[in-house]
Design an enzyme around this catalytic site. Structure first.
Site, short mmCIF file in Angstrom:
data_model
loop_
_atom_site.label_atom_id
_atom_site.label_comp_id
_atom_site.label_asym_id
_atom_site.label_seq_id
_atom_site.Cartn_x
_atom_site.Cartn_y
_atom_site.Cartn_z
CD GLU A 1 13.48 1.46 9.30
OE1 GLU A 1 14.03 1.97 10.28
OE2 GLU A 1 13.69 0.32 8.88
CE LYS B 1 -1.59 3.16 2.17
NZ LYS B 1 -1.68 4.45 1.49
CB CYS C 1 13.10 8.76 8.52
SG CYS C 1 13.79 7.46 7.50
CD GLU D 1 10.34 12.36 11.28
OE1 GLU D 1 9.23 11.83 11.41
OE2 GLU D 1 11.33 11.77 10.82
P1 NDP Z 1 2.14 8.61 7.61
O1 NDP Z 1 2.88 7.90 8.66
O2 NDP Z 1 0.80 9.13 7.87
O3 NDP Z 1 2.02 7.70 6.29
C1 NDP Z 1 2.86 6.63 5.94
C2 NDP Z 1 2.06 5.53 5.26
O4 NDP Z 1 1.10 5.00 6.19
C3 NDP Z 1 1.25 5.99 4.08
O5 NDP Z 1 1.15 4.97 3.12
C4 NDP Z 1 -0.12 6.25 4.69
O6 NDP Z 1 -1.17 6.24 3.75
C5 NDP Z 1 -0.22 5.09 5.64
N1 NDP Z 1 -1.16 5.28 6.74
C6 NDP Z 1 -1.66 6.44 7.22
N2 NDP Z 1 -2.52 6.19 8.23
C7 NDP Z 1 -2.57 4.85 8.38
C8 NDP Z 1 -3.27 3.97 9.26
N3 NDP Z 1 -4.10 4.43 10.19
N4 NDP Z 1 -3.09 2.64 9.14
C9 NDP Z 1 -2.25 2.15 8.21
N5 NDP Z 1 -1.56 2.93 7.35
C10 NDP Z 1 -1.71 4.26 7.43
O7 NDP Z 1 3.05 9.77 7.10
P2 NDP Z 1 2.53 11.09 6.40
O8 NDP Z 1 2.64 10.84 4.98
O9 NDP Z 1 1.21 11.56 6.83
O10 NDP Z 1 3.60 12.11 6.95
C11 NDP Z 1 3.41 12.68 8.25
C12 NDP Z 1 4.71 12.79 8.97
O11 NDP Z 1 5.28 11.49 9.13
C13 NDP Z 1 5.81 13.55 8.22
O12 NDP Z 1 5.69 14.90 8.38
C14 NDP Z 1 7.03 12.98 8.87
O13 NDP Z 1 7.26 13.62 10.09
C15 NDP Z 1 6.67 11.54 9.11
N6 NDP Z 1 7.15 10.65 8.05
C16 NDP Z 1 8.21 9.87 8.32
C17 NDP Z 1 8.71 9.05 7.33
C18 NDP Z 1 9.88 8.17 7.58
O14 NDP Z 1 10.53 7.77 6.62
N7 NDP Z 1 10.16 7.81 8.81
C19 NDP Z 1 8.16 9.02 5.99
C20 NDP Z 1 6.99 9.85 5.81
C21 NDP Z 1 6.55 10.62 6.83
P3 NDP Z 1 -1.70 7.62 3.11
O15 NDP Z 1 -0.57 8.18 2.35
O16 NDP Z 1 -2.82 7.17 2.26
O17 NDP Z 1 -2.11 8.48 4.26
#
Ligand code: NDP
Length: 511
Positions: free
Chosen positions: A259, A185, A293, A394
């Site tokens: 992660e 996903k 990250c 973050e």
């Molecule tokens: P999220 O953690 O919300 O999203 C990551 C993935 O999880 C996406 O595919 C998202 O889908 C999915 N997801 C969201 N909600 C759920 C849920 N309840 N159950 C299962 N899967 C879910 O990151 P965001 O994209 O919203 O970014 C928000 C913040 O997260 C950033 O500002 C940053 O601080 C952090 N981040 C950290 C990352 C890392 O590499 N450690 C990478 C990205 C973000 P969908 O896109 O459809 O919401």
């Protein structure tokens, strides 16, 4: 007269073929440099998830894939690497267009790492201990004992938007290398490159082994995590969503790899070679506009060289070229969305409100010809204290917090005073001091005189609330296998089965 161009449409990829959503609905995907829609993607439903999981489950249960000999599996992994190499121009373009990552980085790093990852996995599986023989025990009698490593089953991979292809590959490669099947996903901002990757890989793996369902995390993601036929969840994203996934996975006691976020400390020692350390610091924090990250977002600087460092950092930052990510001369692209831009600008405002001193950047950037893009000036704050919001949370944007220190113990204490533990780094000419700092920082990866140097043969993952488990390297194969102990007795006479006498006292006497 205005000409309307139909956007390209991408469907889910289920059971070896493109598959529209059960409702026929789609959602738009945007180019963050222009804010314009560039593709239309199937909007997943619970029914779509069920179809994908059923396909993955059937492919796992069918003979052939999960019990394929390692040498044969290695050939397939090499073929996947070749197929990706063949389509790399298209993948680089789609990845850059939708994630805002620069073509310069994706072509110069990500795609090569992905090809190498599948090649490394092909090599690893050939020597991986899928079956190990244990030494013969003295008690309870001679026996032949194996430890087998078997695939876990259907693995749900939930991935973020920052490096969509690379992070999906960190999950797909070890999962396939060990005989699992996958339902991916991708993030809603960036599903397109992952959908193409799945098609490319599926040309060489059986139908159902790799499936992709696009759509909302709250709906599709959560359905996958709770699904009884999903055996493992591998997630990269925010710590907040990671916490929720851990809770949702508890109902079915799923194997999970998380992660998550970071707030990585970067410690400059007095003897550091500033000619390398300062460009290295900017590379560590501003690559991909800070949306990585493991970015080094907190820089600890000895007070004695603090002003010099700030002055040089500010001057160097002015040399960074911000602009269209598709231009190969650009080093810093946009952030992913209007919402992310606002979040980052809110953090910058909070830094100002809490008394940090802006030494460069601090506002949105306007790029000529891309006035609707989501650009932010690379921003450096001086006089940050470790308890400010900008030093604790973050930000996931181009913001560096510089924190002065008087003694290295103080720097290490502040470095570790965070809920995160993904990465850390130290710049020094003294190797003994470097190892001492490396030992003391509580994080999953430490860079000495460098940053962002992830390798396909080294583990990557977090301490503390930065995650659970490791990706990449041989260690990632462990994360996609489960152990089975198989015992064969070599004692043919009942009388010599000492252990049975623990229960059958009479039988033992009568013999
Ligand atoms: P999220 O953690 O919300 O999203 C990551 C993935 O999880 C996406 O595919 C998202 O889908 C999915 N997801 C969201 N909600 C759920 C849920 N309840 N159950 C299962 N899967 C879910 O990151 P965001 O994209 O919203 O970014 C928000 C913040 O997260 C950033 O500002 C940053 O601080 C952090 N981040 C950290 C990352 C890392 O590499 N450690 C990478 C990205 C973000 P969908 O896109 O459809 O919401």
């Amino acid at each position: 007269m205005s000409i309307q161009v139909e956007l390209p449409t991408y469907s889910h990829f289920i059971n070896g073929e493109r598959s529209p959503a059960s409702t026929g609905e789609t959602f738009d995907v945007f180019n963050p440099a222009t804010g314009e829609a560039v593709a239309r993607v199937s909007k997943g439903t619970v029914e779509d998830v069920n179809r994908a999981v059923d396909a993955a489950h059937a492919a796992f249960e069918k003979e052939g894939w999960r019990d394929m000999p390692p040498a044969e599996r290695a050939k397939i992994l090499f073929q996947i690497a070749d197929a990706i190499a063949l389509h790399k121009t298209e993948l680089i373009y789609l990845e850059s267009l939708t994630s805002g990552g620069t073509v310069r980085r994706i072509a110069g790093n990500d795609i090569m790492m992905i090809i190498d990852l599948f090649q490394q996995m092909a090599k690893f599986v050939q020597s991986y201990p899928f079956s190990e023989t244990l030494p013969n025990p003295l008690f309870p009698g001679p026996a032949h004992n194996f430890v087998w490593r078997e695939p876990i089953g259907v693995c749900a991979a939930i991935t973020p938007w920052n490096m969509p292809l690379l992070i999906a590959s960190w999950k797909i490669a070890p999962a396939l290398a060990t005989g699992n099947t996958v339902v991916l996903k991708p993030a809603s901002h960036t599903p397109v490159s992952a959908l193409r990757l799945a098609e490319i890989i599926s040309a060489v793996v059986p139908a159902g082994v790799l499936n992709v369902v696009a759509g909302s995390g709250a709906e599709i993601g959560e359905t996958l995590v709770r699904h009884p036929k999903v055996d493992k969840v591998a997630f990269t994203g925010s710590t907040e969503v990671g916490r929720g996934i851990m809770k949702q996975a508890a109902d079915t006691i799923k194997n999970i790899t998380l992660e998550l976020g970071g707030k990585s400390p970067n410690i400059l020692l007095k003897d550091a070679d500033l000619k390398i350390a300062l460009p290295g610091t900017l590379f560590g924090v501003f690559l991909h506009s800070g949306q990585l990250c493991e970015s080094g977002t907190r820089l600890f600087v000895p007070r004695s060289i603090y002003d010099t460092v700030l002055e040089q950092l500010a001057a160097l930052t002015q040399t960074l070229k911000l602009g269209n990510q598709l231009d190969e001369n650009i080093g810093v692209g946009p952030v992913i969305s209007q919402r992310q831009k606002e979040t980052v600008l809110d953090y910058i405002q909070s830094g100002i409100d809490e008394g940090a001193r802006l030494i460069c950047g601090g506002k949105e950037a306007v790029v000529e010809g891309l006035e609707n893009g989501y650009f932010i000036e690379p921003t450096i704050f001086a006089d940050v204290t470790n308890d400010m919001k900008i030093a604790r949370e973050e930000i996931f944007g181009p913001v560096l917090c510089v924190i002065p220190y008087d003694h290295i113990d103080e720097a290490i204490e502040m470095a570790n005073d965070t809920i995160y533990g993904l990465a850390g780094g130290v710049w020094t000419r003294d190797v003994n001091k470097a190892y001492e700092v490396a030992r003391k920082i509580k994080a999953g990866v430490i860079w000495i005189n460098d940053w962002h140097m992830l390798r396909n043969d080294a583990p990557f993952g977090g301490y503390k609330q930065s995650g659970i488990g490791r990706e990449m390297g041989k260690h990632s194969l462990d994360a996609y296998t489960q152990l089975k102990h198989v015992h064969t007795s070599m004692v043919p006479e009942l009388g010599r089965r000492v252990a049975y006498g623990l229960l059958m006292t009479e039988a033992k006497k009568s013999e």
